[in-house]
Each structure stands twice: as structure tokens, then as C-alpha cells.
Design an enzyme around this catalytic site. Structure first.
Site, PDB file in Angstrom:
ATOM      1  N   LYS A 133      46.933  31.118  44.666  1.00  0.00           N
ATOM      2  CA  LYS A 133      45.691  30.721  43.992  1.00  0.00           C
ATOM      3  C   LYS A 133      45.819  29.284  43.458  1.00  0.00           C
ATOM      4  O   LYS A 133      44.879  28.489  43.553  1.00  0.00           O
ATOM      5  CB  LYS A 133      45.376  31.692  42.847  1.00  0.00           C
ATOM      6  CG  LYS A 133      44.211  31.280  41.931  1.00  0.00           C
ATOM      7  CD  LYS A 133      42.903  31.189  42.696  1.00  0.00           C
ATOM      8  CE  LYS A 133      41.639  31.125  41.872  1.00  0.00           C
ATOM      9  NZ  LYS A 133      41.529  30.245  40.779  1.00  0.00           N
TER      10      LYS A 133
ATOM     11  N   SER B 227      39.012  33.968  42.941  1.00  0.00           N
ATOM     12  CA  SER B 227      38.272  32.712  43.100  1.00  0.00           C
ATOM     13  C   SER B 227      36.822  32.980  43.476  1.00  0.00           C
ATOM     14  O   SER B 227      36.512  34.007  44.067  1.00  0.00           O
ATOM     15  CB  SER B 227      38.926  31.846  44.171  1.00  0.00           C
ATOM     16  OG  SER B 227      38.177  30.662  44.321  1.00  0.00           O
TER      17      SER B 227
ATOM     18  N   MET C 164      33.695  36.215  33.864  1.00  0.00           N
ATOM     19  CA  MET C 164      34.389  36.795  35.022  1.00  0.00           C
ATOM     20  C   MET C 164      34.524  38.313  34.888  1.00  0.00           C
ATOM     21  O   MET C 164      34.275  39.059  35.836  1.00  0.00           O
ATOM     22  CB  MET C 164      35.784  36.167  35.173  1.00  0.00           C
ATOM     23  CG  MET C 164      35.764  34.701  35.543  1.00  0.00           C
ATOM     24  SD  MET C 164      34.978  34.375  37.126  1.00  0.00           S
ATOM     25  CE  MET C 164      36.236  34.918  38.273  1.00  0.00           C
TER      26      MET C 164
ATOM     27  N   HIS D 146      45.412  27.022  46.313  1.00  0.00           N
ATOM     28  CA  HIS D 146      43.977  26.995  46.634  1.00  0.00           C
ATOM     29  C   HIS D 146      43.265  25.980  45.750  1.00  0.00           C
ATOM     30  O   HIS D 146      42.487  25.151  46.218  1.00  0.00           O
ATOM     31  CB  HIS D 146      43.371  28.397  46.443  1.00  0.00           C
ATOM     32  CG  HIS D 146      41.876  28.403  46.295  1.00  0.00           C
ATOM     33  ND1 HIS D 146      41.244  28.057  45.111  1.00  0.00           N
ATOM     34  CD2 HIS D 146      40.892  28.680  47.177  1.00  0.00           C
ATOM     35  CE1 HIS D 146      39.951  28.123  45.283  1.00  0.00           C
ATOM     36  NE2 HIS D 146      39.698  28.511  46.520  1.00  0.00           N
ATOM     37  N   ASN D 147      43.534  26.048  44.455  1.00  0.00           N
ATOM     38  CA  ASN D 147      42.860  25.123  43.538  1.00  0.00           C
ATOM     39  C   ASN D 147      43.270  23.680  43.808  1.00  0.00           C
ATOM     40  O   ASN D 147      42.444  22.774  43.716  1.00  0.00           O
ATOM     41  CB  ASN D 147      43.180  25.492  42.084  1.00  0.00           C
ATOM     42  CG  ASN D 147      42.422  26.717  41.623  1.00  0.00           C
ATOM     43  OD1 ASN D 147      42.090  27.575  42.427  1.00  0.00           O
ATOM     44  ND2 ASN D 147      42.142  26.814  40.344  1.00  0.00           N
TER      45      ASN D 147
ATOM     46  N   VAL E  89      41.226  37.747  30.740  1.00  0.00           N
ATOM     47  CA  VAL E  89      41.162  36.983  29.489  1.00  0.00           C
ATOM     48  C   VAL E  89      41.722  35.585  29.727  1.00  0.00           C
ATOM     49  O   VAL E  89      42.260  35.289  30.797  1.00  0.00           O
ATOM     50  CB  VAL E  89      41.942  37.681  28.353  1.00  0.00           C
ATOM     51  CG1 VAL E  89      41.334  39.042  28.036  1.00  0.00           C
ATOM     52  CG2 VAL E  89      43.420  37.816  28.695  1.00  0.00           C
TER      53      VAL E  89
ATOM     54  N   GLU F 165      41.399  22.561  46.668  1.00  0.00           N
ATOM     55  CA  GLU F 165      40.018  22.337  46.188  1.00  0.00           C
ATOM     56  C   GLU F 165      39.893  20.924  45.574  1.00  0.00           C
ATOM     57  O   GLU F 165      38.921  20.220  45.844  1.00  0.00           O
ATOM     58  CB  GLU F 165      39.708  23.432  45.165  1.00  0.00           C
ATOM     59  CG  GLU F 165      38.373  23.377  44.494  1.00  0.00           C
ATOM     60  CD  GLU F 165      38.291  24.473  43.408  1.00  0.00           C
ATOM     61  OE1 GLU F 165      38.604  25.642  43.690  1.00  0.00           O
ATOM     62  OE2 GLU F 165      37.915  24.132  42.264  1.00  0.00           O
TER      63      GLU F 165
HETATM   64  P1  NBP Z   1      37.596  32.875  29.243  1.00  0.00           P
HETATM   65  O1  NBP Z   1      38.730  32.188  29.941  1.00  0.00           O
HETATM   66  O2  NBP Z   1      36.626  32.080  28.492  1.00  0.00           O
HETATM   67  O3  NBP Z   1      38.232  33.981  28.277  1.00  0.00           O
HETATM   68  C1  NBP Z   1      37.417  34.773  27.471  1.00  0.00           C
HETATM   69  C2  NBP Z   1      38.045  36.112  27.226  1.00  0.00           C
HETATM   70  O4  NBP Z   1      39.380  35.964  26.729  1.00  0.00           O
HETATM   71  C3  NBP Z   1      37.279  36.875  26.177  1.00  0.00           C
HETATM   72  O5  NBP Z   1      37.277  38.233  26.529  1.00  0.00           O
HETATM   73  C4  NBP Z   1      38.098  36.630  24.915  1.00  0.00           C
HETATM   74  O6  NBP Z   1      37.955  37.627  23.953  1.00  0.00           O
HETATM   75  C5  NBP Z   1      39.484  36.657  25.492  1.00  0.00           C
HETATM   76  N1  NBP Z   1      40.488  36.047  24.627  1.00  0.00           N
HETATM   77  C6  NBP Z   1      40.638  34.768  24.224  1.00  0.00           C
HETATM   78 BR1  NBP Z   1      39.478  33.410  24.628  1.00  0.00          BR
HETATM   79  N2  NBP Z   1      41.699  34.567  23.450  1.00  0.00           N
HETATM   80  C7  NBP Z   1      42.257  35.782  23.355  1.00  0.00           C
HETATM   81  C8  NBP Z   1      43.411  36.253  22.677  1.00  0.00           C
HETATM   82  N3  NBP Z   1      44.204  35.424  22.007  1.00  0.00           N
HETATM   83  N4  NBP Z   1      43.708  37.560  22.759  1.00  0.00           N
HETATM   84  C9  NBP Z   1      42.925  38.390  23.460  1.00  0.00           C
HETATM   85  N5  NBP Z   1      41.814  38.003  24.135  1.00  0.00           N
HETATM   86  C10 NBP Z   1      41.493  36.719  24.079  1.00  0.00           C
HETATM   87  O7  NBP Z   1      36.801  33.827  30.274  1.00  0.00           O
HETATM   88  P2  NBP Z   1      36.406  33.658  31.803  1.00  0.00           P
HETATM   89  O8  NBP Z   1      35.790  32.344  32.063  1.00  0.00           O
HETATM   90  O9  NBP Z   1      35.666  34.891  32.170  1.00  0.00           O
HETATM   91  O10 NBP Z   1      37.814  33.656  32.548  1.00  0.00           O
HETATM   92  C11 NBP Z   1      38.725  34.743  32.481  1.00  0.00           C
HETATM   93  C12 NBP Z   1      39.961  34.349  33.280  1.00  0.00           C
HETATM   94  O11 NBP Z   1      39.590  34.144  34.642  1.00  0.00           O
HETATM   95  C13 NBP Z   1      40.626  33.050  32.819  1.00  0.00           C
HETATM   96  O12 NBP Z   1      42.009  33.115  33.003  1.00  0.00           O
HETATM   97  C14 NBP Z   1      40.052  32.021  33.756  1.00  0.00           C
HETATM   98  O13 NBP Z   1      40.900  30.904  33.926  1.00  0.00           O
HETATM   99  C15 NBP Z   1      39.949  32.827  35.050  1.00  0.00           C
HETATM  100  N6  NBP Z   1      38.930  32.355  35.979  1.00  0.00           N
HETATM  101  C16 NBP Z   1      37.745  31.882  35.548  1.00  0.00           C
HETATM  102  C17 NBP Z   1      36.799  31.445  36.465  1.00  0.00           C
HETATM  103  C18 NBP Z   1      35.454  30.943  36.019  1.00  0.00           C
HETATM  104  O14 NBP Z   1      34.708  30.449  36.872  1.00  0.00           O
HETATM  105  N7  NBP Z   1      35.091  31.074  34.753  1.00  0.00           N
HETATM  106  C19 NBP Z   1      37.092  31.503  37.824  1.00  0.00           C
HETATM  107  C20 NBP Z   1      38.306  32.013  38.248  1.00  0.00           C
HETATM  108  C21 NBP Z   1      39.226  32.435  37.312  1.00  0.00           C
HETATM  109  P3  NBP Z   1      36.922  37.447  22.723  1.00  0.00           P
HETATM  110  O15 NBP Z   1      35.589  37.801  23.283  1.00  0.00           O
HETATM  111  O16 NBP Z   1      37.403  38.409  21.710  1.00  0.00           O
HETATM  112  O17 NBP Z   1      37.006  36.007  22.276  1.00  0.00           O
END
Ligand code: NBP
Length: 484
Positions: A185, A130, A15, A188-189, A76, A192
Site C-alpha cells: 500500500k 485504497s 472510511m 502504491h501511494n 482509526v 500515486e
Molecule cells: P481518521 O484518520 O480521521 O481517524 C478518525 C478515527 O480515529 C475516529 O474513529 C477517531 O475516534 C479515531 N481516533 C483518533 Br483520530 N485518535 C484516536 C485514539 N487516540 N484512540 C482511538 N481512536 C482514535 O479517519 P479516516 O479518514 O476514516 O481514516 C481511517 C484510517 O484509514 C486512517 O489510518 C487513514 O490514514 C486511512 N485511510 C484514509 C483514507 C481517506 O481517504 N480518508 C483512505 C485510505 C486510508 P473519535 O471519533 O473518538 O475521535
């Protein structure tokens, strides 16, 4: 060196990286930072190569590159990672700076964080984002809420990068104070979950009730997507039903029938119970996933428990049209329930939610995007105080039109023993909501009988409570009134 960056983004997973590139495309200079700093270099040498994106390898470096007031967006993992980062950032920031949490945080956390950061003179936004990876890259639906003074600081950036409705309106607007954005949000989910369950039930009815092939269902969904049901979820379901692997086999048939969940549907249902709102369709959608996950139990039970052996009877084409109309009517109930929940949450948490703009924000960029949401926006534009979507002229007309089909489908499904929890709960809600009198008079009598909980009388003003000594053995003392 003079700070040049407009915004920083922490969290270089799927993201975060895509949002940065989206901001870059719209002319903003973004500082990229990540807990594991090696990912910063990987990003700069890969997806961000040749762009204006700058990297930082420490919080100090990141903050030094930001124009004041600083805007720092966290993408994150929701939960502790957000709190940890806030604590890490705090010593480096000054009053008026803004932290934005764009993850899927639970709204009570956002309420708490807004208060906490405001108490330190900082600003906070919790924003729903989203649309997954593609949305983040090319235009997500965004639902920001938090410190009111923070909105003007990010409005231009957010409304530049977000999705746009077919009429060109941005799918990002200010939702309200503290946790309002993350609440919208979450809802929304939840919706969904409901939409997906309804489509799955339509699929089950066609597959089990009408014994249709994937190819036939693919064609039916292709047609559905041209009309009132035109939506992203119908579109991807159409494509899934037509998708074959390299061996020429349908992938959907090879997938184990146990659904996963990450919790936002459950949060919506829990909140609906907390607020006393009958958001039954989302609740059933969550429970349907839970039941699906009991695969081993179901396999065992399927060998022991019996049901009717018949499929559907009647004209196939007419039944398919009945299913389409049942899906549409149930969907109307689901959205009506979702907006009922938002209305009650607004009261409880003192948010000034605007329902037309919420429908507009969901109109494009997000998973529930659809033509249907345009009609919801029109209903709230016409009457911003509309108490229930079911009472809007357009939706009332649709339900009137779909009702005979809806009832036939539910009756056929029940007779054939095909589980359609979302279709049936939607119809039960509709029939309950339109009932002037429900059997709760008897329920109140039962409560008064065993617990002296008292009741109100039809022939007396509301708010006056009575107790009957039903058995002649109890006393005339009643229990205090309370709400659960
Ligand atoms: P992730 O939810 O997989 O999170 C990965 C990121 O969080 C990395 O930068 C990681 O750093 C960091 N992180 C973690 Br894991 N634990 C940490 C900690 N204790 N302290 C600091 N940083 C930490 O990534 P994502 O899928 O891109 O989603 C990001 C956010 O957006 C989440 O809240 C997710 O629910 C939300 N979201 C996701 C989607 C989707 O489709 N994926 C859609 C909408 C919203 P590192 O690299 O050092 O491990």
C-alpha cells in the site's frame, strides 16, 4: 444472547462508516464501535438506519456480539491510536481471534504488531485500503498481509466488498507475511505521488510552454483518457481543468501552488534509500512537493533569478503528442522502479510477493487504477520472474516508440526553463539502466584516492579488491570494505 455478528469495525469516520455499509450490502452483519461512543448512535440513526448494522457502546458489548473466532477491524488514525486499541482489546480476546488494522500504518509497525499479537496466540492483519470514501463504500482496492492463518478468516468478506477488475477479478489478494500488505500500500501511494507529479508536469508544459487554456487542456486530457493513459488520475485532472465555480471562474487557477503530503511518499523514498533501490521518480515527486511548499522563497527568488524567456517552438499538435508520449514513457519507468522496490523489499523482509496479483489489485478501486495496470499484470502473468518491467516486450516496444518524443519534450523543457523533474529523472534512469558502463569507475578511483576504499578491476574476478597509492605519499593499507 447468541453472538450473531460476522465482524466488528472500530472507527466511525469516513472510511469506517463506508466500509461498514459496504459489508452490510454484501450480507455481512457488522458491529460498529467508536472511541467517542456518541458517534455510534449518530451512525445508527443516520447512514446505517434500516440496515443490519448493530452498534456497541463498549468493547465488552462489541466482543459479546461477535461470532468466534472474532474478527475486529480498526479504521482509526494510524499510529498510537492503533496500539492503544490493541491494548484495550487484548483482555477481551482469546487465542485465534483476529485484529485487522485497515489504516495507513507504516509497515515496520505492522511487522511489530504481527509479532506481538502472534506471541499472544492472536492473529493480526495489516491491510492497505485504497480508493478513499467512494472506494470504501462501493469497492476499494485492498492489500492485506500479516498472520498467514488469518487470511482464510476474512478472504470471503474482503473479496466480496473490494473492487473488481473489468474481467471480474477481485482487487484484493493476500500480499504476504507481517508488513507485506502495508508495504504494498505504501508503494502504491508512492507511485500515486509519481503519477500525479507527471500529470502536473504535462500540465505545466502545456500551460507555460504552449500557453494553452484550461479548456484546451481539458479537451486534450479527454482524448488522452481514451487511450493508453486511460486512468482515474487523468480522468479527474480532465474534470478539474474543466471545472468552473458559480462565478464562471476556473477553480484550479485560484488554488495556491503549495502541495501538502501525509508522508506515504516520503516513507516510500526512505525505504528505497534503505534498500539501495534507485526509485528516483517517486523521490523527485516528493521533493517537487517540498519545493512547491517553499512558496515565499520562490516568490522572492523569482524576482532575482533569471532563466530563458522563450516558450516552445514547433507545431503545437505535434508537441502535445510528444508530451503525451513523454508522460507514458516516464510512467513506465516509474512503475518499473516501483516493482524494483517491491522485489528488493521482498528479499529483505522475506515476503513472497506476487507481482501479477499486485498489479491486479491496483487495476481497479484505487487511486492509481488504470488500463496500464492491466498491461503490467499481463507482463507478470507471462513471466512471473520478470526482473524489470522495462525488459517486457510490450513495455520495451512502448518505450522504443515514445523515446524520440520523450527526449524532445525534455530538451524543449530544459531549453525553455520549465521544471520537469519527474520527466527528466525518468529519462536519466532509463539511460543509466541501459548503460553497460557508467562513470562509477572514476568514482571508485576517487574513493580509493582519498579514503583507500579500494576498487575491483575489469581484468580480475569480481570480489577481489585493489588499492592504488595514488599520490605516492599514502601507504599501501586499504580501508575495510563496507556497504552504506
Ligand atoms: P481518521 O484518520 O480521521 O481517524 C478518525 C478515527 O480515529 C475516529 O474513529 C477517531 O475516534 C479515531 N481516533 C483518533 Br483520530 N485518535 C484516536 C485514539 N487516540 N484512540 C482511538 N481512536 C482514535 O479517519 P479516516 O479518514 O476514516 O481514516 C481511517 C484510517 O484509514 C486512517 O489510518 C487513514 O490514514 C486511512 N485511510 C484514509 C483514507 C481517506 O481517504 N480518508 C483512505 C485510505 C486510508 P473519535 O471519533 O473518538 O475521535
Amino acid at each position: 444472547m447468541e453472538p450473531t455478528a460476522d465482524i466488528a469495525l472500530i472507527g466511525l469516520a469516513v472510511m469506517g462508516q463506508n466500509l461498514i455499509m459496504n459489508m452490510n450490502d454484501h450480507g455481512y452483519t457488522v458491529v460498529a464501535y467508536n472511541r467517542t461512543t456518541s458517534k455510534v448512535d449518530e451512525f445508527l440513526n443516520d447512514a446505517a438506519k434500516g440496515s443490519k448494522v448493530v452498534g456497541a457502546h463498549s468493547v465488552e458489548e462489541m466482543v459479546a456480539k461477535l461470532k468466534r473466532p472474532r474478527k475486529i477491524m480498526l479504521m482509526v488514525k494510524a499510529g498510537k491510536a492503533v496500539d492503544d486499541f490493541i491494548e484495550t482489546l487484548l483482555p477481551h480476546l482469546e487465542p485465534g481471534d483476529l485484529i485487522i488494522d485497515g489504516g495507513n500504518s507504516h509497515f515496520p509497525d505492522t511487522i511489530r504488531r504481527t509479532k506481538y499479537l502472534e506471541s499472544k496466540g492472536l492473529l493480526f492483519i495489516g491491510t492497505g485500503v485504497s480508493g478513499g470514501e467512494e472506494g470504501a463504500r462501493f469497492g476499494p482496492s485492498m492489500m492485506p498481509g500479516g498472520s498467514v492463518a488469518a487470511w482464510p478468516l476474512v478472504k470471503d468478506i474482503f473479496q466480496a466488498i473490494c473492487a473488481k477488475t473489468p474481467a471480474g477479478e477481485p482487487c484484493c489478494d493476500w500480499m504476504g507475511e507481517d508488513g507485506a500488505g502495508h508495504y504494498v500500500k505504501m508503494t502504491h501511494n508512492g507511485i500515486e505521488y509519481g503519477d500525479m507529479q507527471l500529470i502536473c508536469e504535462a500540465y505545466q508544459l502545456m500551460k507555460e510552454g504552449l500557453k494553452m487554456s484550461n479548456e484546451e487542456m481539458h479537451e486534450v486530457l479527454t482524448e488522452w483518457n481514451k487511450g493508453e493513459l486511460d486512468s482515474y488520475l487523468i480522468e479527474i485532472t480532465r474534470d478539474i481543468l474543466g471545472y468552473k465555480d458559480e462565478k464562471g471562474e476556473y477553480v484550479v487557477d485560484a488554488i495556491v501552488d503549495t502541495a501538502g503530503q501525509k508522508g506515504t511518499g516520503k516513507w516510500t523514498s526512505v525505504s528505497s534509500l534503505d534498500l539501495g533501490m534507485p526509485v528516483t521518480l517517486i523521490g523527485e515527486a516528493v521533493y517537487a512537493r517540498c519545493l512547491s511548499a517553499m512558496k515565499d522563497d520562490r516568490v522572492e527568488a523569482s524576482k532575482i533569478l533569471t532563466g530563458p524567456a522563450q516558450g516552445f517552438t514547433g507545431d503545437k499538435k505535434a508537441i502535445i503528442e510528444d508530451i503525451r508520449q513523454a508522460l507514458l514513457a516516464s510512467k513506465i519507468v516509474s512503475y518499473a522502479q516501483g516493482f524494483m522496490l517491491l522485489r528488493e523489499a521482498a528479499k529483505e523482509y522475506k515476503w513472497n510477493l506476487a507481482y501479477g496479483p499486485i498489479a491486479m489489485v491496483w487495476r481497479a478501486g484505487c487511486i492509481i487504477r488504470s488500463v496500464f495496470l492491466g498491461k503490467i499484470k499481463a507482463a507478470f502473468d507471462k513471466n512471473p520472474n520478470l526482473s524489470n518491467l522495462l525488459l517486457d516486450e510490450y513495455f520495451k516496444g512502448l518505450i522504443d516508440r515514445c523515446q524520440p518524443s520523450w527526449r524532445r519534450v525534455v530538451a524543449q523543457a530544459v531549453t525553455a526553463g520549465i521544471p520537469v523533474p519527474a520527466f527528466t529523472t525518468a529519462l536519466a534512469f532509463y539511460d543509466g539502466y541501459r548503460s553497460e558502463r557508467l562513470p562509477a569507475n572514476l568514482l571508485q578511483a576517487q574513493r580509493d584516492y582519498f579514503g583507500a576504499h579500494t576498487y575491483e578491476r575489469l581484468d580480475q574476478p569480481r570480489g577481489k579488491f585493489f588499492h592504488t597509492n595514488w599520490t605516492g605519499k599514502g601507504g599501501n593499507v586499504s580501508a575495510g570494505t563496507y556497504t552504506v
